[in-house]
Design a protein around this motif. Structure first.
Motif: not given
Ligand SMILES: NC(=O)c1ccc[n+]([C@@H]2O[C@H](COP(=O)([O-])OP(=O)(O)OC[C@H]3O[C@@H](n4cnc5c(N)ncnc54)[C@H](O)[C@@H]3O)[C@@H](O)[C@H]2O)c1
Length: 280
Positions: A80-84, A140-145, A147-156, A209-212
């Motif tokens: 999963v991490r390699a795909v991300q 696992t997928c929530a954790s891997v994908f 984190s970048p959503m939180a960084e970008k401050r946009d995700g579902v 990650w609600a604050d992100r």
């Protein structure tokens, strides 16, 4: 604060990157079409490469969509991490994750034991395999994908649960004539536990990650008609106020809603679409 007018563009997913797990299956194809129709670039992932290719062709037949495929096993965190990483190297930062993969359990009859779907005989390996895909895989997928959503401050993050996340299976639905009680087929315990667990995961992610600006919800579909045994379909339809099972295309609107800004104030909810069965 200025009031923003509501418009149809709230459902627009143009510029977003969505990833669907278990995308080669019955509903995964429909989720992929829904997201692509709304304008997202869709990464269809599945463990089954051959089925994934066939499903990709079916999606492409529906329109000139931005869709790619990627073999991915949700039970393998390194994979999963390699795909991300690989997607991100191509400029694809996933901001819409649909945790949809699940195992359709194979029932065996073991000599001297009986059917392996029954609680008394339930095989621990089967339990572990199903939980690894349907629950641990989603985490696992929530954790891997995520984190970048939180960084970008946009995700579902949207977890596909089931009506069995809110009520217990009615085992009478599965009964067969001329079969002794100990040999009657049942919906296995793993399914209920995984689906209820996904609702717990949804609530956890909704605050984490609600604050992100990362939201998480669950969609709980009722049974989809797929040429099941006639007696089963009649029995189930009798428990549903709309008096029928769902068609495979009927969840597309909910997917578009929950993944878009149209639902931007919805967070941590379990949206049950079951023809009204759960209100009886
Ligand atoms: N079909 C229904 O009636 C129904 C009703 C309620 C909820 N659901 C839920 O909707 C989701 C999709 O259901 P479906 O009917 O399309 O199921 P399906 O069995 O058709 O598809 C599931 C997909 O998951 C894939 N998969 C299995 N293990 C995997 C792994 N380790 N990594 C990646 N992919 C893996 C399979 O290859 C398959 O393509 C499931 O979560 C299911 O529980 C379905």
């Amino acid at each position: 604060m200025a009031i923003q007018p509501f418009s149809g563009t709230a459902f627009d997913l143009t510029g977003h990157h969505a990833l669907v797990t278990g995308a080669a299956g019955l509903l995964g194809i429909q989720h992929s079409i829904a997201l692509a129709e709304a304008g997202a670039t869709v990464v269809m992932t599945d463990i089954n490469e051959q089925a994934l290719e066939a499903s990709f062709q079916r999606v492409k037949e529906q329109g000139d969509f931005n869709v790619i495929t990627q073999v991915m096993d949700v039970t393998n965190p390194e994979n999963v991490r390699a795909v991300q990483k690989s997607l991100s190297a191509q400029g694809i930062i996933i901001d819409r994750l649909i945790n949809n993969a699940a195992i359709d359990p194979k029932v065996k009859t073991v000599e001297g034991l009986g059917r392996t779907d029954r609680l008394e005989n339930f095989d621990i390996k089967q339990w572990q395999t199903e939980v690894a895909v349907g629950l641990t895989g989603a985490m696992t997928c929530a954790s891997v994908f995520g984190s970048p959503m939180a960084e970008k401050r946009d995700g579902v993050i949207l977890n596909i649960a089931s009506d069995l996340s809110v009520f217990s299976p009615d085992q009478r639905l599965y009964r067969k004539n001329n079969t002794v009680d100990d040999e009657q087929p049942v919906k296995p315990v793993s399914y209920s536990v995984i689906k209820a667990g996904l609702v717990g995961l949804t609530r956890y992610l909704a605050t984490y990650w609600a604050d992100r600006n990362v939201r998480s919800n669950a969609l709980s579909p009722g049974g989809v008609y797929a040429e099941q045994d006639e007696q089963f379909v009649t029995r189930l339809s009798n428990l549903i106020p709309l008096a029928r099972m769902a068609s495979e295309t009927e969840y597309r609107g909910a997917i578009q809603f929950l993944c878009s800004d149209a639902a931007k104030y919805m967070n941590g909810q379990n949206v049950v679409m079951d023809g009204g069965r759960s209100v009886l």
